[in-house]
Design a protein around this motif. Structure first.
Motif, short mmCIF file in Angstrom:
data_model
loop_
_atom_site.label_atom_id
_atom_site.label_comp_id
_atom_site.label_asym_id
_atom_site.label_seq_id
_atom_site.Cartn_x
_atom_site.Cartn_y
_atom_site.Cartn_z
N UNK A 36 8.62 -8.37 -13.59
CA UNK A 36 8.87 -9.12 -12.36
C UNK A 36 8.26 -8.42 -11.16
N UNK A 37 8.48 -7.11 -11.03
CA UNK A 37 7.94 -6.35 -9.90
C UNK A 37 6.42 -6.32 -9.94
N UNK A 38 5.86 -6.22 -11.15
CA UNK A 38 4.41 -6.17 -11.28
C UNK A 38 3.78 -7.48 -10.80
N UNK A 39 4.32 -8.59 -11.25
CA UNK A 39 3.80 -9.90 -10.85
C UNK A 39 3.93 -10.09 -9.34
N UNK A 40 5.08 -9.72 -8.80
CA UNK A 40 5.30 -9.85 -7.36
C UNK A 40 4.31 -9.00 -6.57
N UNK A 41 4.13 -7.76 -7.00
CA UNK A 41 3.22 -6.85 -6.30
C UNK A 41 1.78 -7.34 -6.32
#
Length: 235
Positions: A36-41
Motif C-alpha cells: 500500500x505504501x509503495x503504490x501510494x509513494x
C-alpha cells in the motif's frame, strides 16, 4: 525565460504539495514500505513530477488528484486497521521462509524469493551459517526477521542473573556545534554545568561538534579537532 520561471514555481509547488501529503499520511509512508505504501509513494511521485515539468497540466487538477490520492490512502489505512482480511490484501502478509531450521521451498517459490536473497538478508543480520536459524520470516515490508536456534542466541544479563543498570533516553546537548538549550532545560541541566564538564576536559562549548548524555547518564563528546591525521575515506 518565462518557461523557466514557470518550471521553477511549478517544481517548488510540487515539492510543497508532496511534503504536505507525506505529512498527512504519516511516517509509515517513508519507512519500510508495504504494498500500500509503495503504490501510494510511486503515485504521489509521478503526479508531482508531472506537475513540475508538464506545463499542459493545470495546477488545480494536479492538486485535486493529490488530495484524492491522499484521502484514498488514508481510507485504505483505516480499512486495514479495522479488517484483518482487508489488511492482508492491502498491505500484504508475512511469509515464513524457514521453520524449525528447515527451508520452506514452496513458500519461497510462491513469493518468488531466491536463496541468494535469503543468504544476503541473513548476512545483513550477521548470520553467515544458515544452520544457526530456527525461523526466518519475510515481512510485508520486505525485510527478513530471524529467530536463531537457542544454542546460537546471545546471552543476556537476565540469563546470567545479573542486575540490569538503569537506563534513560539519550539527551542531545549540542548538535552541529549549536547548544540545544531546550534539552538542557527540560532535563534539569544548565549551560554552566556543561561548561564545567568541558572545562574538566580542557575544552569549551565552541570546541564541540556533538554532545549527548547517554543511556547510562554518561557524557559523550565529539570535538571539531579529532586529532586524526589521515582519516579513512573509502569511495
Amino acid at each position: 525565460m518565462q518557461a523557466y520561471i514557470d518550471i521553477l514555481f511549478r517544481t517548488i509547488f510540487a515539492i510543497l504539495l508532496l511534503l504536505l501529503a507525506a505529512k498527512v499520511l504519516g511516517k509509515q509512508t517513508i519507512s519500510n514500505m508495504t504494498f500500500h505504501d509503495f503504490v501510494t509513494g510511486i503515485t504521489l511521485g509521478s503526479i508531482t513530477a508531472n506537475l513540475a515539468f508538464n506545463d499542459k497540466l493545470q495546477w488545480s487538477h494536479v492538486a485535486l488528484s493529490l488530495i484524492v490520492i491522499t484521502i484514498t490512502s488514508i481510507l485504505l489505512s483505516v480499512i486495514a486497521l479495522k479488517s484483518r482480511k482487508m489488511r492482508s490484501w492491502i498491505s500484504g502478509s508475512p511469509t515464513t521462509l524457514i521453520e524449525g531450521g528447515k527451508i520452506l521451498e514452496e513458500n519461497m517459490r510462491r513469493v518468488r524469493y531466491t536463496m541468494d536473497s535469503l543468504d544476503q538478508a541473513l548476512r545483513g543480520k550477521g548470520i553467515f551459517n544458515i544452520e544457526e536459524v530456527n525461523y526466518a520470516v519475510l515481512e510485508d515490508n520486505g525485510t527478513v526477521s530471524v529467530l536463531k536456534k537457542d544454542e546460537y542466541q546471545y546471552v543476556t544479563k537476565k540469563d546470567m542473573k545479573l542486575r540490569p543498570n538503569a537506563q534513560a533516553f539519550p539527551v542531545e546537548l549540542i548538535m552541529d556545534g549549536v547548544l540545544i538549550e531546550k534539552n538542557l532545560e527540560n532535563n534539569g541541566l544548565t549551560k554552566k554545568w556543561l561548561e564545567n564538564e568541558l572545562r574538566r576536559r580542557g575544552k569549551r562549548i565552541s570546541d564541540v561538534f556533538y554532545a549527548v548524555k547517554g543511556t547510562q547518564q554518561q557524557l559523550v563528546f565529539d570535538f571539531y579537532k579529532d586529532g586524526i591525521q589521515k582519516p579513512i575515506d573509502k569511495e
